[in-house]
Design an enzyme around this catalytic site. Structure first.
Site, PDB file in Angstrom:
ATOM      1  N   HIS A 284     -14.433  -3.101  14.835  1.00 52.81           N
ATOM      2  CA  HIS A 284     -14.306  -1.673  14.517  1.00 52.81           C
ATOM      3  C   HIS A 284     -14.577  -0.884  15.806  1.00 52.81           C
ATOM      4  CE1 HIS A 284     -15.543   2.285  12.921  1.00 52.81           C
ATOM      5  NE2 HIS A 284     -14.627   2.027  12.004  1.00 52.81           N
TER       6      HIS A 284
ATOM      7  N   GLU B 299       0.844  -1.210   0.000  1.00 51.19           N
ATOM      8  CA  GLU B 299       0.000   0.000   0.000  1.00 51.19           C
ATOM      9  C   GLU B 299       0.876   1.256   0.000  1.00 51.19           C
ATOM     10  OE1 GLU B 299      -3.721   0.036   2.109  1.00 51.19           O
ATOM     11  OE2 GLU B 299      -2.962   1.680   3.335  1.00 51.19           O
TER      12      GLU B 299
HETATM   13  P1  FAD Z   1     -18.138   0.719   7.401  1.00 52.52           P
HETATM   14  O1  FAD Z   1     -18.071  -0.577   6.676  1.00 52.52           O
HETATM   15  O2  FAD Z   1     -19.225   1.656   7.021  1.00 52.52           O
HETATM   16  O3  FAD Z   1     -18.218   0.366   8.960  1.00 52.52           O
HETATM   17  C1  FAD Z   1     -18.225   1.403   9.947  1.00 52.52           C
HETATM   18  C2  FAD Z   1     -19.026   0.928  11.154  1.00 52.52           C
HETATM   19  O4  FAD Z   1     -20.391   0.727  10.791  1.00 52.52           O
HETATM   20  C3  FAD Z   1     -18.559  -0.407  11.728  1.00 52.52           C
HETATM   21  O5  FAD Z   1     -18.746  -0.347  13.109  1.00 52.52           O
HETATM   22  C4  FAD Z   1     -19.494  -1.440  11.080  1.00 52.52           C
HETATM   23  O6  FAD Z   1     -19.661  -2.593  11.884  1.00 52.52           O
HETATM   24  C5  FAD Z   1     -20.779  -0.642  10.945  1.00 52.52           C
HETATM   25  N1  FAD Z   1     -21.519  -1.009   9.717  1.00 52.52           N
HETATM   26  C6  FAD Z   1     -20.974  -1.277   8.487  1.00 52.52           C
HETATM   27  N2  FAD Z   1     -21.949  -1.486   7.580  1.00 52.52           N
HETATM   28  C7  FAD Z   1     -23.122  -1.357   8.238  1.00 52.52           C
HETATM   29  C8  FAD Z   1     -24.469  -1.431   7.839  1.00 52.52           C
HETATM   30  N3  FAD Z   1     -24.803  -1.676   6.563  1.00 52.52           N
HETATM   31  N4  FAD Z   1     -25.423  -1.238   8.776  1.00 52.52           N
HETATM   32  C9  FAD Z   1     -25.110  -0.953  10.050  1.00 52.52           C
HETATM   33  N5  FAD Z   1     -23.809  -0.869  10.503  1.00 52.52           N
HETATM   34  C10 FAD Z   1     -22.844  -1.054   9.599  1.00 52.52           C
HETATM   35  N6  FAD Z   1      -9.726   5.633   5.579  1.00 52.52           N
HETATM   36  C11 FAD Z   1      -9.567   6.647   4.679  1.00 52.52           C
HETATM   37  O7  FAD Z   1     -10.018   7.795   4.936  1.00 52.52           O
HETATM   38  N7  FAD Z   1      -8.921   6.425   3.479  1.00 52.52           N
HETATM   39  C12 FAD Z   1      -8.418   5.208   3.139  1.00 52.52           C
HETATM   40  O8  FAD Z   1      -7.832   5.053   2.059  1.00 52.52           O
HETATM   41  C13 FAD Z   1      -8.568   4.122   4.067  1.00 52.52           C
HETATM   42  N8  FAD Z   1      -8.109   2.868   3.755  1.00 52.52           N
HETATM   43  C14 FAD Z   1      -8.328   1.834   4.650  1.00 52.52           C
HETATM   44  C15 FAD Z   1      -7.911   0.527   4.301  1.00 52.52           C
HETATM   45  C16 FAD Z   1      -8.101  -0.528   5.188  1.00 52.52           C
HETATM   46  C17 FAD Z   1      -7.666  -1.918   4.798  1.00 52.52           C
HETATM   47  C18 FAD Z   1      -8.711  -0.298   6.462  1.00 52.52           C
HETATM   48  C19 FAD Z   1      -8.890  -1.426   7.448  1.00 52.52           C
HETATM   49  C20 FAD Z   1      -9.131   0.988   6.806  1.00 52.52           C
HETATM   50  C21 FAD Z   1      -8.959   2.060   5.912  1.00 52.52           C
HETATM   51  N9  FAD Z   1      -9.417   3.358   6.202  1.00 52.52           N
HETATM   52  C22 FAD Z   1      -9.242   4.385   5.300  1.00 52.52           C
HETATM   53  C23 FAD Z   1     -10.043   3.644   7.513  1.00 52.52           C
HETATM   54  C24 FAD Z   1     -11.593   3.484   7.455  1.00 52.52           C
HETATM   55  O9  FAD Z   1     -12.140   4.485   6.632  1.00 52.52           O
HETATM   56  C25 FAD Z   1     -12.102   3.621   8.888  1.00 52.52           C
HETATM   57  O10 FAD Z   1     -11.694   2.515   9.654  1.00 52.52           O
HETATM   58  C26 FAD Z   1     -13.601   3.871   9.048  1.00 52.52           C
HETATM   59  O11 FAD Z   1     -13.838   4.241  10.420  1.00 52.52           O
HETATM   60  C27 FAD Z   1     -14.508   2.687   8.744  1.00 52.52           C
HETATM   61  O12 FAD Z   1     -14.496   2.398   7.416  1.00 52.52           O
HETATM   62  P2  FAD Z   1     -15.296   1.106   6.853  1.00 52.52           P
HETATM   63  O13 FAD Z   1     -15.207   1.144   5.393  1.00 52.52           O
HETATM   64  O14 FAD Z   1     -14.866  -0.109   7.561  1.00 52.52           O
HETATM   65  O15 FAD Z   1     -16.785   1.532   7.316  1.00 52.52           O
END
Ligand code: FAD
Length: 286
Positions: free
Chosen positions: A147, A17
């Site tokens: 998370h 990455e």
């Molecule tokens: P989500 O999948 O939306 O999850 C967030 C929370 O909501 C979790 O508690 C989950 O359990 C809950 N949830 C998820 N879907 C639902 C649903 N449908 N209904 C109800 N609850 C739900 N951040 C950046 O700004 N830029 C990046 O490039 C970046 N790259 C990353 C790469 C990796 C591999 C990882 C692990 C993290 C990265 N992040 C990045 C950080 C990430 O944006 C944060 O961790 C953020 O707080 C959560 O993102 P997520 O996509 O997991 O969110």
């Protein structure tokens, strides 16, 4: 190439990455570092998206340059935070035009104190939207230790299942320093019906401040064994870097020995660290 096709092959994948700069004057230096990492022939390279969409243009430009100039398969990130429907449309159209076949979709974290425009609440919303417009391969994030916003690990797995049901093709984990946490997560994810490939996210720690920052952000558990290494070498930068590369390499070797075949390394634009890991695994990856 679609990353799912790579993951379906009967061999180990190791990907790296990089993150784009926030300012144009730093672009060339970051691009050079990213190209040096591409020269190590990783399975693919991901390009992160700055908090709140702060690097949107540079993410797309760096991914496109890497693909064009080195031929490496790229995975640009895109976040809900900072993405209106129109913005998402523009990014998707641009990637389709550039024949970039993979997007990593995250919700993103709010930049400090800001109200931010978004039409998508969860990563699963943006994933479903992209899948309704294109057949691009989509990655998403997962959290072996849960998370930080989830009530508990079971709730977190329900959110994760929703993400996979929305069309997420593979998952990459948050960093972890104890492989047993990952093995336990794989078991629980399987029981929750999550059947897409899960890439193990490994962060080589090369200085103590980086460890403190990463742990503060993610709440990741630091095993005593690793804490002792950091405490011992933190005031000797070259020894700390060497120890960090060896620890990450050992984690990867243990993962491979336990049947894990897809590993993603948070190489953070450090081509020497990426090269050190590749070197430690040269015979293993043959
Ligand atoms: P989500 O999948 O939306 O999850 C967030 C929370 O909501 C979790 O508690 C989950 O359990 C809950 N949830 C998820 N879907 C639902 C649903 N449908 N209904 C109800 N609850 C739900 N951040 C950046 O700004 N830029 C990046 O490039 C970046 N790259 C990353 C790469 C990796 C591999 C990882 C692990 C993290 C990265 N992040 C990045 C950080 C990430 O944006 C944060 O961790 C953020 O707080 C959560 O993102 P997520 O996509 O997991 O969110």
């Amino acid at each position: 190439m679609k990353i799912t096709d790579l993951l379906n092959e009967d061999r180990i994948t190791l990907s790296f990455e990089v993150f784009p700069p926030k300012k144009a004057e730093k672009f060339e230096a970051v691009k050079n570092a990213a190209e040096a990492i591409a020269d190590l022939h990783p399975s693919f390279m991901s390009v992160t998206y700055g908090a709140g969409g702060s690097t949107a243009g540079f993410t797309a430009e760096l991914a496109a340059d890497l693909k064009k100039e080195t031929g490496v398969t790229v995975l640009p990130h895109l976040t809900c935070v900072g993405s209106s429907r129109e913005h998402a449309d523009r990014m998707i159209d641009q990637y389709v035009r550039e024949e970039i076949e993979n997007i990593m979709v995250l919700r993103g974290d709010m930049p400090n104190g800001g109200e931010i425009e978004t039409d998508f609440t969860h990563a699963s919303d943006l994933i479903a939207y992209i899948k309704s417009r294109s057949d691009v391969c989509i990655g998403g994030a997962c959290y072996p230790e849960g998370h930080p916003e989830s009530y508990n690990k079971n709730d977190d797995l329900k959110g994760l299942k929703a993400k996979v049901d929305a069309g997420c093709d593979f998952l990459t984990t948050q960093m972890f320093f104890d492989n047993n946490i990952f093995y336990n997560f794989l078991y629980r994810a399987g029981r929750a019906g999550i059947n897409v490939p899960i890439l193990a996210g490994i962060m080589p720690i090369t200085n103590a401040k980086q460890l403190d920052r990463s742990v503060a952000l993610s709440g990741t558990n630091v095993p005593e064994r690793f804490r002792a290494i950091v405490d011992t070498f933190k005031d000797n930068p070259s020894a700390m870097k060497q120890a960090g590369i060896v620890y990450a390499s050992e984690q990867i070797i243990d993962l491979i020995a336990n049947g894990v075949k897809n590993i993603h390394v948070y190489s953070m634009n450090k081509s020497d660290v990426a090269a050190g890991i590749m070197n430690n695994l040269s015979e293993i990856l043959k």
